[in-house]
Design a protein around this motif. Sequence first.
Motif, PDB file in Angstrom:
ATOM      1  N   ILE A 166      23.669 -41.113  18.665  1.00 47.45           N
ATOM      2  CA  ILE A 166      24.618 -42.159  18.280  1.00 47.45           C
ATOM      3  C   ILE A 166      25.389 -41.738  17.037  1.00 47.45           C
ATOM      4  O   ILE A 166      26.616 -41.898  16.957  1.00 47.45           O
ATOM      5  CB  ILE A 166      23.873 -43.493  18.038  1.00 47.45           C
ATOM      6  N   GLN A 167      24.689 -41.170  16.068  1.00 45.44           N
ATOM      7  CA  GLN A 167      25.331 -40.734  14.840  1.00 45.44           C
ATOM      8  C   GLN A 167      26.290 -39.578  15.082  1.00 45.44           C
ATOM      9  O   GLN A 167      27.355 -39.497  14.457  1.00 45.44           O
ATOM     10  CB  GLN A 167      24.269 -40.336  13.807  1.00 45.44           C
ATOM     11  N   GLU A 168      25.951 -38.680  15.994  1.00 52.10           N
ATOM     12  CA  GLU A 168      26.849 -37.577  16.342  1.00 52.10           C
ATOM     13  C   GLU A 168      28.143 -38.102  16.955  1.00 52.10           C
ATOM     14  O   GLU A 168      29.229 -37.580  16.671  1.00 52.10           O
ATOM     15  CB  GLU A 168      26.151 -36.631  17.323  1.00 52.10           C
ATOM     16  N   ASN A 169      28.042 -39.128  17.790  1.00 55.97           N
ATOM     17  CA  ASN A 169      29.239 -39.716  18.391  1.00 55.97           C
ATOM     18  C   ASN A 169      30.129 -40.350  17.323  1.00 55.97           C
ATOM     19  O   ASN A 169      31.361 -40.225  17.370  1.00 55.97           O
ATOM     20  CB  ASN A 169      28.852 -40.764  19.431  1.00 55.97           C
ATOM     21  N   VAL A 170      29.503 -41.026  16.360  1.00 60.47           N
ATOM     22  CA  VAL A 170      30.267 -41.625  15.266  1.00 60.47           C
ATOM     23  C   VAL A 170      30.963 -40.534  14.455  1.00 60.47           C
ATOM     24  O   VAL A 170      32.138 -40.662  14.087  1.00 60.47           O
ATOM     25  CB  VAL A 170      29.344 -42.466  14.360  1.00 60.47           C
ATOM     26  N   ALA A 171      30.241 -39.455  14.175  1.00 57.87           N
ATOM     27  CA  ALA A 171      30.815 -38.350  13.398  1.00 57.87           C
ATOM     28  C   ALA A 171      31.977 -37.694  14.148  1.00 57.87           C
ATOM     29  O   ALA A 171      32.996 -37.335  13.542  1.00 57.87           O
ATOM     30  CB  ALA A 171      29.735 -37.317  13.091  1.00 57.87           C
ATOM     31  N   LYS A 172      31.839 -37.537  15.467  1.00 58.28           N
ATOM     32  CA  LYS A 172      32.921 -36.950  16.267  1.00 58.28           C
ATOM     33  C   LYS A 172      34.169 -37.825  16.218  1.00 58.28           C
ATOM     34  O   LYS A 172      35.295 -37.320  16.113  1.00 58.28           O
ATOM     35  CB  LYS A 172      32.464 -36.788  17.724  1.00 58.28           C
ATOM     36  N   PHE A 173      33.957 -39.128  16.292  1.00 57.77           N
ATOM     37  CA  PHE A 173      35.098 -40.045  16.269  1.00 57.77           C
ATOM     38  C   PHE A 173      35.815 -39.977  14.913  1.00 57.77           C
ATOM     39  O   PHE A 173      37.043 -39.920  14.849  1.00 57.77           O
ATOM     40  CB  PHE A 173      34.623 -41.470  16.540  1.00 57.77           C
ATOM     41  N   LYS A 174      35.050 -39.975  13.833  1.00 51.93           N
ATOM     42  CA  LYS A 174      35.656 -39.892  12.498  1.00 51.93           C
ATOM     43  C   LYS A 174      36.420 -38.586  12.325  1.00 51.93           C
ATOM     44  O   LYS A 174      37.507 -38.568  11.739  1.00 51.93           O
ATOM     45  CB  LYS A 174      34.575 -40.018  11.426  1.00 51.93           C
ATOM     46  N   LYS A 175      35.841 -37.494  12.837  1.00 54.37           N
ATOM     47  CA  LYS A 175      36.509 -36.201  12.731  1.00 54.37           C
ATOM     48  C   LYS A 175      37.804 -36.186  13.526  1.00 54.37           C
ATOM     49  O   LYS A 175      38.814 -35.638  13.082  1.00 54.37           O
ATOM     50  CB  LYS A 175      35.575 -35.105  13.233  1.00 54.37           C
ATOM     51  N   ALA A 176      37.781 -36.798  14.707  1.00 51.09           N
ATOM     52  CA  ALA A 176      38.980 -36.827  15.547  1.00 51.09           C
ATOM     53  C   ALA A 176      40.087 -37.674  14.922  1.00 51.09           C
ATOM     54  O   ALA A 176      41.272 -37.379  15.092  1.00 51.09           O
ATOM     55  CB  ALA A 176      38.627 -37.374  16.938  1.00 51.09           C
ATOM     56  N   ARG A 367      29.151 -39.955  28.401  1.00 49.17           N
ATOM     57  CA  ARG A 367      29.211 -39.009  27.286  1.00 49.17           C
ATOM     58  C   ARG A 367      30.318 -37.985  27.526  1.00 49.17           C
ATOM     59  O   ARG A 367      31.069 -37.644  26.605  1.00 49.17           O
ATOM     60  CB  ARG A 367      27.868 -38.309  27.124  1.00 49.17           C
ATOM     61  N   MET A 368      30.431 -37.504  28.761  1.00 45.79           N
ATOM     62  CA  MET A 368      31.469 -36.529  29.110  1.00 45.79           C
ATOM     63  C   MET A 368      32.864 -37.132  28.936  1.00 45.79           C
ATOM     64  O   MET A 368      33.758 -36.494  28.363  1.00 45.79           O
ATOM     65  CB  MET A 368      31.256 -36.049  30.544  1.00 45.79           C
ATOM     66  N   ARG A 369      33.045 -38.374  29.398  1.00 47.98           N
ATOM     67  CA  ARG A 369      34.361 -39.014  29.281  1.00 47.98           C
ATOM     68  C   ARG A 369      34.718 -39.253  27.811  1.00 47.98           C
ATOM     69  O   ARG A 369      35.873 -39.046  27.397  1.00 47.98           O
ATOM     70  CB  ARG A 369      34.359 -40.351  30.030  1.00 47.98           C
ATOM     71  N   PHE A 370      33.743 -39.689  27.036  1.00 52.29           N
ATOM     72  CA  PHE A 370      33.983 -39.951  25.618  1.00 52.29           C
ATOM     73  C   PHE A 370      34.310 -38.653  24.871  1.00 52.29           C
ATOM     74  O   PHE A 370      35.274 -38.600  24.084  1.00 52.29           O
ATOM     75  CB  PHE A 370      32.752 -40.622  25.012  1.00 52.29           C
ATOM     76  N   ASN A 371      33.540 -37.601  25.121  1.00 55.10           N
ATOM     77  CA  ASN A 371      33.789 -36.321  24.457  1.00 55.10           C
ATOM     78  C   ASN A 371      35.133 -35.722  24.867  1.00 55.10           C
ATOM     79  O   ASN A 371      35.809 -35.077  24.050  1.00 55.10           O
ATOM     80  CB  ASN A 371      32.662 -35.330  24.773  1.00 55.10           C
TER      81      ASN A 371
END
Length: 414
Positions: A166-176, A367-371
């Motif tokens: 969950i935290q990795e997804n949040v970090a990816k979103f912030k980075k994007a 997860r694939m669609r979100f990434n």
Amino acid sequence: MKYYQVTMLVRGTKQNFLIKAKDRADAIAKIRKDYQGTLLRIKQTAAPVDATIKEFFSQFRSTVANRKVQPKNLIAAIRQLAVMTNAGISVHDALNEIAAATNDQKLKEILTQASENINAGLSLSETFRRYRYDVGGITLAMIELGEQTGNMAEALGSLADILEEIQENVAKFKKAMRYPLITLGAMAIAFTILILLVVPKFKSIFEKFHAELPLPTKILLGIEHVLSNYGLYVLLGFITFIALIVYLYRNNDDFKYKMDKLLLKLYLIKDIIFFSTLNRFSLVFTELVHAGIPIADALDTATSMVDNAVLKEKLEAVNVAVSRGVSLTDAFRDTGVFENMIIQMIGAGESSGQLDNMMRKVTDYYRMRFNYILDNMSSYIEPIMLAIIGALVLLLALGIFLPMWDMAQAVQGH
């Protein structure tokens, strides 16, 4: 909390006053408990201005003063607790060791209190339940599972894995989002500097000729006038507006629901929210079902992890339908959230008794669609950024050069 205008008959005299309560029934209960007389009328009314302002600053101070546990620190603590309990160290001693090692003051407070409560005879889940806001519902569910199965180390290890993803997804979103936000900020600063430094020099030239100015020039001069004379007020107003939006979003359920509904209609944002939400929901639900937690409890915990009020309302309906005896497949289908392929996968898993395995495939899909969206964020945003930059450059160019062109023609005509 809501406000109610109350009219009561006390010793033959009508008296009016305001009362604050959760709902009408709660207001009537408070009246019967705290007031003597005959209730004549009770009507919901708007909150007084002074009460609204006072509540706003109270909530704002409590929000600023509240120190939340940092997710990375919570994950590290849970991972350490899993390793130490697996090594045979008592939970009490492990909590003391982790509390002494962490630099997160809020987490240190929680772990220290948990250690004292365990020493007093309480369970770990009973202790953490008091800090549900800080540690989250999924943490409580997995700790309770560890207590029920007697394998706390495995439950805590799975919990750490879930929280990390969950935290990795949040970090990816912030980075994007970092690139477009920095670009927009740089554009806003550059445009403001041009307006405040360049436009005034041309303004004095335009005023000498007393000519009719084109619309782009009038817009530029209008913006320059506002920023030069009321720039500070504009900035303060913008900050106040943003703070008010954030406050209402966090404290007003109706406002939050309308905002969440609006966000699900915006370009790109709707896809980010939709796939990130379903990825988190399916991830938590899958892990809980795989761990042996009943479907109803797993649904309740997974739904509590959903932030968007519109999607949360639809997913809560799944739990209600399942509790009434509706199959999980039909309950998911009735929400209108899941596409037909996902419904078929859930149906196959439910009928074969391998729901957790099939839900893992569903989680992988979301997860694939979100990434994919995050990895291609630049290609989605670049057309919008180019359009904004083009519009600003065009406004500046037309606003400055159109009147210059007209003046040059007028001079040649003379």
